[in-house]
Structures are given as C-alpha cells and as structure tokens.
Design an enzyme around this catalytic site. Structure first.
Site, PDB file in Angstrom:
ATOM      1  CG  HIS A   8      -2.040  -1.461   1.318  1.00  0.00           C
ATOM      2  ND1 HIS A   8      -3.234  -0.974   0.646  1.00  0.00           N
ATOM      3  CD2 HIS A   8      -2.276  -1.945   1.547  1.00  0.00           C
ATOM      4  CE1 HIS A   8      -3.841  -2.095   0.623  1.00  0.00           C
ATOM      5  NE2 HIS A   8      -2.894  -2.985   1.644  1.00  0.00           N
ATOM      6  CG  ASN A   9       5.460   2.806   0.307  1.00  0.00           C
ATOM      7  OD1 ASN A   9       5.569   3.509  -0.757  1.00  0.00           O
ATOM      8  ND2 ASN A   9       6.354   2.664   1.515  1.00  0.00           N
ATOM      9  N   GLY A  11       5.730   5.187  -3.273  1.00  0.00           N
ATOM     10  CA  GLY A  11       7.275   4.481  -4.101  1.00  0.00           C
ATOM     11  C   GLY A  11       7.663   3.048  -4.160  1.00  0.00           C
ATOM     12  CG  ASP A  68       8.174  -5.960   6.525  1.00  0.00           C
ATOM     13  OD1 ASP A  68       6.612  -4.995   6.117  1.00  0.00           O
ATOM     14  OD2 ASP A  68       9.347  -5.709   6.875  1.00  0.00           O
ATOM     15  N   GLY A 155      10.702   7.628   1.698  1.00  0.00           N
ATOM     16  CA  GLY A 155      10.644   7.610   2.745  1.00  0.00           C
ATOM     17  C   GLY A 155      11.810   8.485   3.124  1.00  0.00           C
TER      18      GLY A 155
HETATM   19  P1  ITT Z   1       3.626  -1.367   3.402  1.00  0.00           P
HETATM   20  O1  ITT Z   1       3.530  -2.876   4.111  1.00  0.00           O
HETATM   21  O2  ITT Z   1       2.028  -1.638   2.729  1.00  0.00           O
HETATM   22  O3  ITT Z   1       4.965  -2.339   1.519  1.00  0.00           O
HETATM   23  P2  ITT Z   1       5.182   0.337   4.588  1.00  0.00           P
HETATM   24  O4  ITT Z   1       5.656   1.463   4.171  1.00  0.00           O
HETATM   25  O5  ITT Z   1       3.804  -0.092   5.878  1.00  0.00           O
HETATM   26  O6  ITT Z   1       4.059  -0.509   3.320  1.00  0.00           O
HETATM   27  P3  ITT Z   1       6.984  -1.447   5.325  1.00  0.00           P
HETATM   28  O7  ITT Z   1       6.451  -1.723   6.596  1.00  0.00           O
HETATM   29  O8  ITT Z   1       7.959  -2.259   4.555  1.00  0.00           O
HETATM   30  O9  ITT Z   1       6.057  -0.723   4.056  1.00  0.00           O
HETATM   31  O10 ITT Z   1       7.800  -0.001   5.842  1.00  0.00           O
HETATM   32  C1  ITT Z   1       8.986  -0.365   5.233  1.00  0.00           C
HETATM   33  C2  ITT Z   1       9.845   1.493   5.413  1.00  0.00           C
HETATM   34  O11 ITT Z   1      10.990   1.673   5.135  1.00  0.00           O
HETATM   35  C3  ITT Z   1       9.032   2.352   4.012  1.00  0.00           C
HETATM   36  O12 ITT Z   1       7.499   2.964   5.135  1.00  0.00           O
HETATM   37  C4  ITT Z   1      10.308   3.869   4.236  1.00  0.00           C
HETATM   38  O13 ITT Z   1       9.806   4.822   4.924  1.00  0.00           O
HETATM   39  C5  ITT Z   1      11.293   2.712   4.984  1.00  0.00           C
HETATM   40  N1  ITT Z   1      11.884   2.763   3.717  1.00  0.00           N
HETATM   41  C6  ITT Z   1      11.975   0.897   3.214  1.00  0.00           C
HETATM   42  N2  ITT Z   1      12.713   0.928   1.146  1.00  0.00           N
HETATM   43  C7  ITT Z   1      13.202   2.019   1.392  1.00  0.00           C
HETATM   44  C8  ITT Z   1      13.297   3.094  -0.114  1.00  0.00           C
HETATM   45  O14 ITT Z   1      13.691   2.232  -0.962  1.00  0.00           O
HETATM   46  N3  ITT Z   1      13.919   4.373   0.262  1.00  0.00           N
HETATM   47  C9  ITT Z   1      13.395   4.607   1.964  1.00  0.00           C
HETATM   48  N4  ITT Z   1      12.868   4.506   2.835  1.00  0.00           N
HETATM   49  C10 ITT Z   1      12.493   3.191   2.491  1.00  0.00           C
END
Ligand code: ITT
Length: 210
Positions: A8-9, A11, A68, A155
C-alpha cells in the site's frame, strides 16, 4: 501472468513496477484490489513479507509479491528496522521520522561518518495460491547525512548516502537508485530492492533467453 504487488506504499509500488517491467508481468496492486492490510506482527523482515504476500495470495487467488523493508542504523542497534514505517507515525511523515533518527543519533553522540553507518534492507516474498512461498533479501550499506538532501525517492532516501557515491538516494533518479544489471561490473544493482530483485531473477529467470 497476473501478479499482485502486495503493498500500500506508493513509492515502493512505483519501484517494484519499474523493477518488474522487463519481465512482462501484468501487475495489480493490493490497493487497486482493495485488499486488507494484514497486521505486521513478524519479528523479521522476511516474516512480515511472508505475512503480506500470503494474505494477498489468499484474498485474490493470484500469486502475490510483497516487500518488507527498512533502515537499520548501527548506532541504534538496528532501529528503526522493521519499525521503519511506524517511526513516521499514522500520517506517514518521513520528515519527522528522519528527524527522530537524527535525534537518536545525536543522543548517542554519533557525529562522524564512521558512527553513522546504516543499511537499507528489503525482503521480498512471493506467495502462490497453493501455499508455496519464496523469499529473498537485498541490502545496501551507507551512512546517514544531516540535513536530508534531495526530493526524489521516498521514505528515508534523503538522509541515506550509499557507500561509494556522493549523492543521497533522495538526490538520485529512480534509474540511478536501482543501478544496473547483475552482470555489469561497472554498474551493478544498487538499492536494497534492486539487489533483492536481482537475486530473485538469478534464481528463476534464464536471462540468456531474455
Ligand atoms: P507496505 O507494508 O504496504 O508495503 P509500508 O510502508 O508499511 O508499506 P514497510 O512496513 O515495509 O512498508 O515499511 C518500510 C518503510 O521503510 C517504508 O515505509 C520506508 O519508510 C522505509 N523504506 C523502505 N524502503 C525504502 C527505500 O527504498 N527508500 C527509503 N525508505 C525506504
């Protein structure tokens, strides 16, 4: 075939679609299918990727890919780690999340680059409706800069300076952040996500046949 991208992200979704583009999958996101977001109760990146991929495969009847990921800061014993999204609060304010990381680093007296090392980690899980699961992991090492630099990516990208580069992920185009191909020694995959995909592809796709 048709593949659910179980995130749901926005980016992440954009990056995953770019990384999948060469392989001709027809993708649909968890958001587009209005799939529920499972609670991320796992203790590891892999556990949480599996939870999300399984939930999406079961709800949709299609194979599902979940990611994740997070930022692991050495001076903070790996925090925010699997809690990286949570540090941004319910309104997903990553300016605040980055400020929180910086405050914690200041409390530790982590001023020089050697004290500010970190890595991005991404675990990918693919779940098939028959219950089969596969996971891979990618990581990229770097140091954390303050103030954040650049407006690209998402992020924590603006404070992450990957080793060997003089620009943060926030200052890189999507293509630069992904990097190149696993078989190109001059420009290998760069981001944690691109590296995880490269491992997945090495294991499953005969790239000699395109
Ligand atoms: P989904 O679970 O729906 O996929 P989420 O944002 O909750 O979305 P995560 O629980 O995996 O996903 O959280 C990962 C966080 O880590 C994400 O929200 C970013 O803030 C950070 N992150 C992960 N990959 C990144 C990237 O390539 N660049 C910058 N920040 C990143």
């Amino acid at each position: 075939g048709r593949l659910v991208v179980a995130t749901h992200n926005a980016g992440k979704l954009r990056e995953i679609r770019e990384l999948l583009a060469p392989f001709g999958f027809d993708t649909v996101s968890a958001g587009e299918l209005s799939l529920p977001e499972p609670e991320e109760t796992g203790a590891t990146f892999e556990d949480n990727a599996i939870l999300k991929a399984r939930a999406a495969a079961e709800a949709s009847g299609l194979p599902a890919l979940a990611d994740d990921s997070g930022l692991a800061v050495d001076a903070l014993d790996g925090a925010p780690g699997i809690h990286s999204a949570r540090w941004a609060g319910a309104d997903r304010d990553f300016a605040r999340a980055m400020r929180n990381v910086e405050e914690e680093l200041q409390k530790k007296g982590a001023t020089g680059p050697d004290a500010r090392t970190a890595r991005f980690v991404a675990a990918l899980a693919i779940a098939w409706p028959d219950g089969h699961i596969e996971t891979v992991r990618g990581e990229v090492e770097g140091t954390l800069v303050w103030p954040p630099r650049g407006t690209q990516g998402f992020g924590y990208d603006p404070m992450f300076l990957p080793d060997g580069f003089d620009r943060t992920f926030g200052e890189m185009s999507a293509q630069e952040k992904h990097g190149g191909k696993a078989d190109d020694p001059d420009n290998p995959p760069l981001s944690h996500r691109a590296r995880a995909f490269a491992t997945l592809v090495e294991a499953h796709i005969d790239t000699d046949n395109g």
